[in-house]
Scaffold this active site. Structure first.
Site, PDB file in Angstrom:
ATOM      1  N   ASP A 164       0.620  -1.192   0.061  1.00  0.00           N
ATOM      2  CA  ASP A 164      -0.151   0.085   0.086  1.00  0.00           C
ATOM      3  C   ASP A 164       0.895   1.203   0.005  1.00  0.00           C
ATOM      4  OD1 ASP A 164      -2.475   1.728   0.375  1.00  0.00           O
ATOM      5  OD2 ASP A 164      -3.454  -0.135   1.029  1.00  0.00           O
ATOM      6  N   HIS A 238      -3.619   6.376   2.945  1.00  0.00           N
ATOM      7  CA  HIS A 238      -4.614   5.082   2.563  1.00  0.00           C
ATOM      8  C   HIS A 238      -3.670   4.054   3.170  1.00  0.00           C
ATOM      9  CE1 HIS A 238      -5.702   2.066  -0.556  1.00  0.00           C
ATOM     10  NE2 HIS A 238      -6.829   2.908  -0.818  1.00  0.00           N
ATOM     11  N   SER A 616     -11.144  -0.786  -0.742  1.00  0.00           N
ATOM     12  CA  SER A 616      -9.915  -0.813  -0.259  1.00  0.00           C
ATOM     13  C   SER A 616     -10.238  -1.102   1.280  1.00  0.00           C
ATOM     14  CB  SER A 616      -9.478   0.747  -0.490  1.00  0.00           C
ATOM     15  OG  SER A 616      -8.702   0.866  -1.751  1.00  0.00           O
TER      16      SER A 616
END
Length: 834
Positions: A164, A238, A616
């Site tokens: 990620d 994220h 996600s």
């Protein structure tokens, strides 16, 4: 998943033609087995291959010497073909695939393709980035964590790898507890990079590994060290968010703007976090970097891989969705015993929008859970205007960051004067700054705003991201307003607004008719002179409390943005005989850790937590829950874990009704429709039941190769190129792969498929029943079976076309055990006459 904008698009090919001779990144595979499948045969190097689902001992002398041998061969090949300095090798891939990535010109790539021993040369492509409440919603504290020793032991010694955007290591969700320190995990061999700015180690016992991969990004000129950080530091938010969802510490207070929104916890709060940063804020990531990250993660010994990344579209450079360096690397990871959870994609609610295709991956769809934030604006004329959003803020990125407002109320039992931004301008020249957006406090008159409620307009600037609700809140606060109203006068059909926490009372009126009520009341109550200037502000109102969520029984629902099936097998969008997505998990309005470095979402700049949506967010829910299953059943294969999650999932909401899916109506407004397996796969995850599934549908590396070998349109030489395995499968058809679902995209006449179940509980007798849409007949044999502990039994399912409807038909097989276990698998088929 966040958009790179290019993905697997044809644009890359066009760019290569326009900029002739410009160096590009290529992923190359060469002859010879990678470590995971090398069975010996080269002089001086003994076999390193592992059996299916077996961990690789990367510290052994056999493995390290063979790895060095492969890397030397890669260097030798390049050195023989090209002049030193005319190319740059970025990575050698040795463990899961045998090959390398290299930065060179298209002409050199053509030379490389023709070189002896080279199997494939593919231009690199991009990928994009695809909680407080969900542990309770999923029943983890009472039904699952006790089985793992309580929240303080749930996920103990399980290592979850995250490919990620990195991690913010100083967040309390990732802190090591001094009163209960983490011990070493001997099976994990990863390393921790040093932060070049602070000179501090990224690891602390909770975070057990931290590395970053950016050679391809650097070679492509996309990497900016100022904002991307040449370290595992999360420059986006994220990566921290997904890591916290799966494995964040339990009981971390979520505080924003002086309010606490509950306590956050990961699904497996005692699991370790291993960071493999290969995704970046502005451009997503390059497959060459992502493959290197996955290769390293498996080498290091992770148990679970969480992938909230994927392509924009099916691959154009291979004939099938299942065969490319990315999916082949993940197949080898599964062979090494690593469970892989991947986000299904955010292209919903349209069919065939999935970007996670392969049977060895758990493809995760996103659900809306039971939490809703509501609020009201109470007007002086007695009307109460609801601040509930059911329409969507468009955004240039694929992650779904949709907005309404969570805020405290104005003072109870007190009303305040309301002033519109356009009526409190310092001078008329301010109109060029879109003053109704309330983004610039310097253009508004503080004397007129102070102590009042500021009325602002939701314009297109909010849609494109040049205006933000956070900035409205800051403007109102700077001017001394007691609160603000953001009113939507025009809205795109199907738009959806999600909560944004703000520091002062605020509300977003999303219903245009309610906005008209507000405007009518304000205009009637506000006397003006002949020039239109306000004489005095007489409209009054109060803002309710939007801090407390309301729990709805209609949950879970399939989120509008969640990608839908049917699954496809090639770039022509031919249907695959494999159901995707596999499973549904919470992915809407998820509270979790955020990096204060991240500026990607203007409403959470500088915050420690964010409330965002996307598949996600759904994938790390499954990764964390898979970690809990791995902790309880350490010998289970990735397929066994996936089976347990799928066969015990639920297809009912909290009220006991069939799951529904958000969908567009004919007018493009949002509506709810009955959900199908193309929306939710096998159903919504039920962690408590998954711990004790009774039966599992197991499969391994050879089974997956068999699936590839029987899929129409796949060249067996391509399969050999990517898997180093010959096609000698006996499964006959891809629909015979032993998955916990059955899909036949082209059913002509009668077809029989087989499945094998293995008992992972005590001896039990199962009665097998089936139901199907009337246009297709279904029959199972035998009708009952008794299995001893560890025993496996086959059963068959026969489907017959009765009538052709021109669309898919759905059904399910149920196996009810005498000891209370219940196993269900979805059946999907489309009948054809020929």
């Amino acid at each position: 998943m966040k958009a790179s904008g290019l993905g697997w698009a044809v644009l890359l090919v066009l760019l290569g033609l326009v900029v002739k001779g410009k160096a590009e990144i290529y992923i190359v595979t060469v002859e010879g087995e990678p470590i995971i499948s090398y069975k010996g045969g080269e002089n001086g190097f003994e076999a390193t291959a592992v059996e299916s689902d077996e961990k690789l001992d990367t510290t052994s002398e056999l493995v390290t010497s063979y790895a060095s041998h492969l890397e030397k061969k890669h260097d030798m090949l390049l050195g023989m073909l090209f002049e030193h300095g005319s190319y740059k090798k970025l990575y050698s891939y040795k463990h899961l695939i045998n090959g390398f990535s290299v930065h060179l010109s298209p002409q050199q790539a053509e030379t490389l393709k023709r070189a002896p021993g080279v199997k494939s040369v593919e231009r690199d492509w991009k990928v994009r980035k695809l909680t407080t409440h969900t542990p309770q919603f999923l029943g983890l504290p009472t039904g699952v964590w006790p089985a793992g020793g309580g929240f303080d032991r749930a996920g103990e010694d399980i290592v979850i790898g995250f490919v990620d955007s990195g991690i913010y290591p100083h967040h309390p969700s990732f802190a090591a507890h001094h009163d209960d320190p983490y011990g070493p995990v001997p099976k994990y061999r990863g390393k921790c990079e040093i932060d070049p700015d602070t000179k501090r180690d990224f690891c602390n016992g909770k975070i057990i590994g931290a590395q970053y991969f950016a050679e391809a990004a650097k070679a492509a000129g996309a990497f900016n060290p100022t904002i991307d950080f040449a370290s595992p530091m999360d420059g986006d938010g994220h990566g921290s968010h997904t890591a916290a969802i799966a494995a964040g510490n339990n009981g971390i207070p979520v505080r924003l703007h002086g309010h606490e929104f509950g306590k956050a916890s990961g699904m497996a709060p005692r699991a370790r976090i291993a960071v493999y940063k290969a995704i970046y804020r502005l451009f997503g990531g390059f497959v060459a970097d992502v493959v290197a990250a996955i290769d390293q993660a498996v080498h290091d010994g992770v148990d679970i891989l969480s992938l909230s990344v994927g392509p924009n579209s099916p691959p154009t450079n291979t004939k099938t969705t299942f065969l490319n360096p990315f999916d082949a690397t993940l197949l080898a990871a599964v062979k090494a015993g690593v469970f892989v959870a991947q986000a299904a994609g955010n292209g919903g609610p349209f069919p065939k929008t999935l970007v996670s295709y392969s049977p060895w991956i758990a493809s995760v769809a996103a659900a809306i859970d039971d939490r809703r934030y509501k609020n009201h604006l109470n007007l002086g004329n007695g009307k109460a205007l609801a601040g509930l959003g059911l329409s969507r803020k468009l955004h240039q990125l694929a992650e779904v960051w949709n907005l309404w407002i969570i805020a405290a109320s104005t003072h109870p039992n007190q009303t305040y004067t309301m002033v519109a931004a356009n009526d409190v301008l310092l001078d008329s020249s301010a109109t060029k700054f879109s003053p109704s957006d309330c983004q610039r406090p310097e253009v508004l008159n503080k004397k007129l705003v102070e102590g009042n409620i500021l009325l602002c307009g939701y314009s297109f600037n909010f849609v494109v991201g040049t205006a933000s609700i956070k900035k409205v809140s800051e403007t109102a606060k700077a001017l001394g307003a007691v609160g603000f109203v953001l009113a939507v006068e025009n809205v795109s059909p199907g738009t959806k607004f999600d909560p944004v926490p703000v520091g002062i009372p605020g509300i977003l009126i999303t219903d245009v008719s309610k906005t008209m009520d507000l405007i009518d009341y304000y205009n009637v109550s506000t006397p003006r002179d002949w020039t239109g200037r306000v004489k005095s502000f007489k409209a009054i109102g109060s803002i309710g409390d939007g801090l407390m969520p309301i729990l709805h029984k209609s949950a879970p629902e399939v989120a509008l943005f969640s990608a839908r099936g049917p699954n496809i097998r090639d770039f022509s969008f031919q249907d695959a005989d494999l159901l995707k997505p596999d499973i549904l998990a919470p992915g809407s309005l998820i509270w979790a850790a955020w990096s204060p470095n991240g500026t990607d979402e203007p409403n959470f700049v500088g915050e420690g937590f964010a409330l965002i949506s996307g598949t996600s967010m759904a994938a790390p829910h499954i990764a964390g829950i898979a970690g809990l299953l791995k902790q309880k059943h350490p010998q289970w294969s990735p397929a066994a874990i996936k089976s347990a999650l799928m066969t015990t999932s639920t297809k009912l909401d909290r009220a006991g009704r069939p799951l529904q899916a958000q969908q567009y109506s004919e007018t493009e407004a949002m509506k709810l429709v009955p959900a199908t397996p193309f929306d939710y796969g096998s159903g919504h995850v039920n962690p408590r039941a998954a711990l004790d599934p009774g039966l599992i549908f197991d499969a391994g590396y050879e089974d997956y190769v068999g699936f590839l070998c029987t899929t129409p349109g796949i060249d067996i030489h391509e399969i050999k190129k990517y898997t180093n395995s010959p096609c000698n499968s006996t499964i006959g058809r891809p629909s015979n792969l032993n998955t916990p679902s059955i899909t036949i995209s082209h059913l002509v006449g009668t077809q029989t498929v087989t499945r094998t179940v293995t008992n992972v509980a005590e001896e039990e007798t199962y009665v097998i029943t089936a139901r199907m849409h009337p246009s297709i007949a279904i029959e199972t044999r035998p009708s009952a079976m008794t299995l001893r502990p560890g025993a496996s039994r086959k059963f068959s399912v026969t489907l017959t076309t009765r009538s052709v409807t021109g669309s898919y038909c759905f059904g399910e097989i149920t196996m009810k055990g005498s000891r209370g276990h219940k196993v269900t698998i979805p059946v999907v088929a489309m009948g054809h006459w020929r």
